[in-house]
Design a protein around this motif. Sequence first.
Motif, PDB file in Angstrom:
ATOM      1  N   ASN A 138       0.810  -1.417   0.245  1.00 45.56           N
ATOM      2  CA  ASN A 138      -0.057   0.126   0.146  1.00 45.56           C
ATOM      3  C   ASN A 138       0.784   1.059  -0.481  1.00 45.56           C
ATOM      4  O   ASN A 138       0.405   2.524   0.932  1.00 45.56           O
ATOM      5  N   VAL A 139       2.369   1.257  -0.267  1.00 43.50           N
ATOM      6  CA  VAL A 139       3.080   2.068  -0.553  1.00 43.50           C
ATOM      7  C   VAL A 139       2.502   3.572  -1.392  1.00 43.50           C
ATOM      8  O   VAL A 139       1.558   3.149  -2.643  1.00 43.50           O
ATOM      9  N   ARG A 140       2.702   4.468  -0.825  1.00 42.53           N
ATOM     10  CA  ARG A 140       2.212   6.119  -1.802  1.00 42.53           C
ATOM     11  C   ARG A 140       3.336   6.350  -1.947  1.00 42.53           C
ATOM     12  O   ARG A 140       4.708   6.645  -1.729  1.00 42.53           O
ATOM     13  N   TYR A 141       3.745   7.677  -3.468  1.00 41.27           N
ATOM     14  CA  TYR A 141       5.076   7.642  -3.800  1.00 41.27           C
ATOM     15  C   TYR A 141       4.466   9.613  -3.876  1.00 41.27           C
ATOM     16  O   TYR A 141       3.546  10.285  -4.157  1.00 41.27           O
ATOM     17  N   GLU A 142       5.218  10.088  -3.193  1.00 42.47           N
ATOM     18  CA  GLU A 142       5.326  11.222  -3.613  1.00 42.47           C
ATOM     19  C   GLU A 142       6.928  12.072  -4.102  1.00 42.47           C
ATOM     20  O   GLU A 142       7.573  12.073  -3.910  1.00 42.47           O
ATOM     21  N   THR A 143       6.767  12.923  -5.085  1.00 45.58           N
ATOM     22  CA  THR A 143       7.082  13.842  -5.801  1.00 45.58           C
ATOM     23  C   THR A 143       8.537  14.100  -4.881  1.00 45.58           C
ATOM     24  O   THR A 143       8.511  14.890  -3.838  1.00 45.58           O
ATOM     25  N   VAL A 144       9.744  14.506  -5.693  1.00 48.77           N
ATOM     26  CA  VAL A 144      11.102  14.105  -4.771  1.00 48.77           C
ATOM     27  C   VAL A 144      11.837  15.330  -5.773  1.00 48.77           C
ATOM     28  O   VAL A 144      12.073  14.758  -6.332  1.00 48.77           O
ATOM     29  N   GLU A 145      12.679  16.220  -4.791  1.00 46.56           N
ATOM     30  CA  GLU A 145      13.704  17.281  -6.314  1.00 46.56           C
ATOM     31  C   GLU A 145      15.283  16.519  -5.245  1.00 46.56           C
ATOM     32  O   GLU A 145      16.180  17.221  -5.151  1.00 46.56           O
ATOM     33  N   ARG A 146      15.381  14.930  -6.706  1.00 46.21           N
ATOM     34  CA  ARG A 146      16.900  14.933  -5.491  1.00 46.21           C
ATOM     35  C   ARG A 146      16.713  13.645  -6.708  1.00 46.21           C
ATOM     36  O   ARG A 146      16.122  13.377  -7.934  1.00 46.21           O
ATOM     37  N   GLU A 147      17.741  13.031  -6.910  1.00 45.51           N
ATOM     38  CA  GLU A 147      18.205  11.678  -7.671  1.00 45.51           C
ATOM     39  C   GLU A 147      17.498  10.709  -6.967  1.00 45.51           C
ATOM     40  O   GLU A 147      17.646  10.744  -6.296  1.00 45.51           O
ATOM     41  N   ALA A 148      17.596   9.854  -8.771  1.00 47.01           N
ATOM     42  CA  ALA A 148      15.768   8.684  -7.840  1.00 47.01           C
ATOM     43  C   ALA A 148      18.122   7.584  -7.499  1.00 47.01           C
ATOM     44  O   ALA A 148      18.939   7.354  -7.782  1.00 47.01           O
ATOM     45  N   GLN A 149      16.902   7.000  -6.838  1.00 50.50           N
ATOM     46  CA  GLN A 149      17.032   5.406  -5.904  1.00 50.50           C
ATOM     47  C   GLN A 149      16.751   4.872  -6.226  1.00 50.50           C
ATOM     48  O   GLN A 149      15.489   4.788  -7.345  1.00 50.50           O
ATOM     49  N   ASP A 150      16.974   3.464  -5.520  1.00 45.25           N
ATOM     50  CA  ASP A 150      16.480   2.206  -6.110  1.00 45.25           C
ATOM     51  C   ASP A 150      15.098   2.127  -4.771  1.00 45.25           C
ATOM     52  O   ASP A 150      14.719   2.756  -4.125  1.00 45.25           O
ATOM     53  N   GLU A 151      13.551   1.739  -5.836  1.00 41.32           N
ATOM     54  CA  GLU A 151      12.283   1.783  -5.219  1.00 41.32           C
ATOM     55  C   GLU A 151      11.973   3.531  -5.316  1.00 41.32           C
ATOM     56  O   GLU A 151      10.847   3.263  -4.696  1.00 41.32           O
ATOM     57  N   ASP A 152      12.515   3.812  -5.934  1.00 38.51           N
ATOM     58  CA  ASP A 152      12.303   5.182  -6.398  1.00 38.51           C
ATOM     59  C   ASP A 152      10.717   4.993  -7.882  1.00 38.51           C
ATOM     60  O   ASP A 152      11.226   3.828  -8.336  1.00 38.51           O
TER      61      ASP A 152
ATOM     62  N   GLY B  94      14.436  -1.135  -9.910  1.00 38.12           N
ATOM     63  CA  GLY B  94      15.151  -2.600  -8.494  1.00 38.12           C
ATOM     64  C   GLY B  94      13.675  -3.250  -9.025  1.00 38.12           C
ATOM     65  O   GLY B  94      14.036  -4.506  -8.259  1.00 38.12           O
ATOM     66  N   SER B  95      12.408  -3.326  -9.887  1.00 38.75           N
ATOM     67  CA  SER B  95      11.645  -3.673  -9.830  1.00 38.75           C
ATOM     68  C   SER B  95      12.130  -5.218 -10.523  1.00 38.75           C
ATOM     69  O   SER B  95      11.322  -6.287  -9.863  1.00 38.75           O
ATOM     70  N   GLY B  96      12.966  -5.528 -11.637  1.00 41.25           N
ATOM     71  CA  GLY B  96      12.893  -6.162 -12.379  1.00 41.25           C
ATOM     72  C   GLY B  96      11.989  -5.796 -13.384  1.00 41.25           C
ATOM     73  O   GLY B  96      11.699  -7.055 -13.968  1.00 41.25           O
ATOM     74  N   ARG B  97      11.233  -4.778 -14.112  1.00 43.78           N
ATOM     75  CA  ARG B  97      10.483  -4.755 -14.373  1.00 43.78           C
ATOM     76  C   ARG B  97      10.570  -5.188 -16.500  1.00 43.78           C
ATOM     77  O   ARG B  97      10.169  -5.690 -16.933  1.00 43.78           O
ATOM     78  N   MET B  98      11.863  -4.067 -16.077  1.00 40.76           N
ATOM     79  CA  MET B  98      13.066  -3.843 -17.041  1.00 40.76           C
ATOM     80  C   MET B  98      13.701  -4.726 -18.048  1.00 40.76           C
ATOM     81  O   MET B  98      13.734  -6.111 -17.024  1.00 40.76           O
ATOM     82  N   ILE B  99      14.586  -4.216 -19.064  1.00 35.58           N
ATOM     83  CA  ILE B  99      16.052  -5.671 -19.016  1.00 35.58           C
ATOM     84  C   ILE B  99      16.784  -5.095 -18.609  1.00 35.58           C
ATOM     85  O   ILE B  99      16.967  -3.848 -17.797  1.00 35.58           O
ATOM     86  N   PRO B 100      17.924  -6.014 -18.091  1.00 32.81           N
ATOM     87  CA  PRO B 100      18.493  -5.926 -17.074  1.00 32.81           C
ATOM     88  C   PRO B 100      19.668  -4.331 -18.041  1.00 32.81           C
ATOM     89  O   PRO B 100      20.080  -4.834 -18.668  1.00 32.81           O
ATOM     90  N   GLY B 101      19.534  -3.571 -16.977  1.00 31.30           N
ATOM     91  CA  GLY B 101      20.681  -2.374 -17.447  1.00 31.30           C
ATOM     92  C   GLY B 101      19.794  -1.093 -17.489  1.00 31.30           C
ATOM     93  O   GLY B 101      20.109  -0.273 -16.915  1.00 31.30           O
ATOM     94  N   PHE B 102      18.373  -1.919 -17.334  1.00 28.61           N
ATOM     95  CA  PHE B 102      18.016  -0.137 -17.984  1.00 28.61           C
ATOM     96  C   PHE B 102      16.863   0.641 -16.886  1.00 28.61           C
ATOM     97  O   PHE B 102      17.930   1.774 -16.440  1.00 28.61           O
ATOM     98  N   GLU B 103      16.792  -0.522 -16.100  1.00 33.41           N
ATOM     99  CA  GLU B 103      16.224   0.153 -14.289  1.00 33.41           C
ATOM    100  C   GLU B 103      17.494   0.402 -13.918  1.00 33.41           C
ATOM    101  O   GLU B 103      17.750   1.702 -13.402  1.00 33.41           O
ATOM    102  N   SER B 104      19.241  -0.163 -13.872  1.00 32.62           N
ATOM    103  CA  SER B 104      19.922   0.407 -12.649  1.00 32.62           C
ATOM    104  C   SER B 104      20.777   1.968 -14.269  1.00 32.62           C
ATOM    105  O   SER B 104      21.017   2.374 -13.622  1.00 32.62           O
ATOM    106  N   GLY B 105      20.439   1.807 -15.296  1.00 32.87           N
ATOM    107  CA  GLY B 105      20.750   2.639 -15.253  1.00 32.87           C
ATOM    108  C   GLY B 105      20.285   4.388 -15.519  1.00 32.87           C
ATOM    109  O   GLY B 105      21.143   5.624 -15.887  1.00 32.87           O
TER     110      GLY B 105
END
Length: 438
Positions: A148-162, A190-201
């Motif tokens: 039931n996680v909610r997401y809020e917009t932030v002004e920073r660099e993206a991290q895993d789980e964002d 970090g969800s693994g939804r996209m092919i390897p290298g896409f999310e980590s990139g």
Amino acid sequence: MQVSVENTSALERRMTIGVPAERIETEVNKRLQQTARRAKVPGFRPGKVPMSVIRQRYEAAARQEALGELIQATFYEAVVEQKLNPAGSPSVEPKVFEKGKDLEYIATFEVFPEFTVSGFEGIAIERLSADVTDADLDNMLDVLRKQNVRYETVEREAQDEDQLNIDFVGTVDGEAFAGGSAQGTQLVLGSGRMIPGFESGLVGAKAGEERVLNVTFPDDYQNLDLAGKAAVFTVTVNSVNAPTLPELNEAFFAQFGIKETGLEGFRAEVRKNMERELRQAIKAKVKNQVMDGLIAANPVDAPKALLSNEVDRLRVQAVQQFGGNIKPEQLPAELFEEQAKRRVVLGLIVAEVVKQFDLKPEEDRVRELVQEMASAYQEPEQVVSWYYQNEQQLNEVRSVVLEEQVVDTVLQKASVTDKSVSYEEAVKPAQAPETAAE
């Protein structure tokens, strides 16, 4: 009526049936007389048409109808007389089908296999036991919060789980490809939804930034045209949204239909659900082992008609589950043959155990199972009442209970080893094949 039976295989029977001409003529005359009472023929009053005219006009149709019904009736009489149990409709081949002569036809069909279930003592069962610990409960509460996680917009660099909102365009050898571009896509890193290298990139990217990702499709990628190929994705990050887990408060509890009970009440309700899941998981794993053991100990030939029917059922289920504009019969039969065979064989074995041990659904256990299922709902009393007002649904529960009694019967003679494990191991899904067909 004359009947002879030839065994052409373990299950196939070739039955020759002879029907006296007198019986055929009796049936034909009966139909002509019925026709004469209602036939409208120009120049004659209803009911006064001469039988010669009736015969001339209607005998061929009456004879065809009589022969069809006689074949059905005499086939049934023959299998009862010969004490046969057909497993499907017969294939009928006429030998003599002429007016004035005895009817003689051949019916080819399969019968249900005759066997005795045995080998219970050689079946080895590992029966798990586990408890729901406070740590297991805490882990489950964390899972519920993350769901039931909610997401809020932030002004920073993206991290895993964002969660990022992105636009992207993909190319292979400089050419765009189908499905390689999208706008406004929500992607959790970090969800693994996209092919390897896409999310980590995209880790470290900020809103408004454009990144070029050089990635390679996996060799086992579902689209064979792209499998193993290098690709370039140009990605624009529209926004970066950080996850916020909900607090364990009354508003959160209310999402699960639990009100005004506080944290301890919520924990108690979740624990109760986990314990129910644990019981069901342990029971299912024992049942799967019992069914595997019964199949291994009792090789049974499956009638082709039953296999075909089960394949058709599985086709329909597949279409209902996955949808799409496809008809069940368009799905290849071989996709379901192995599963269908297992279900049919288990159905035959379970039915034979029921017969051998004269098992009948225990109504106390039926009520217990209904109450167990109803306990997962907010108004369990209404669910119990609904089951007992719907005989078809109640009979399905009785079938489940009867299978449980079959399992209990086997366990009384099988080699059973008890093993204590953690909650997680106990509820972890097993590689469980189908149980008996319904």
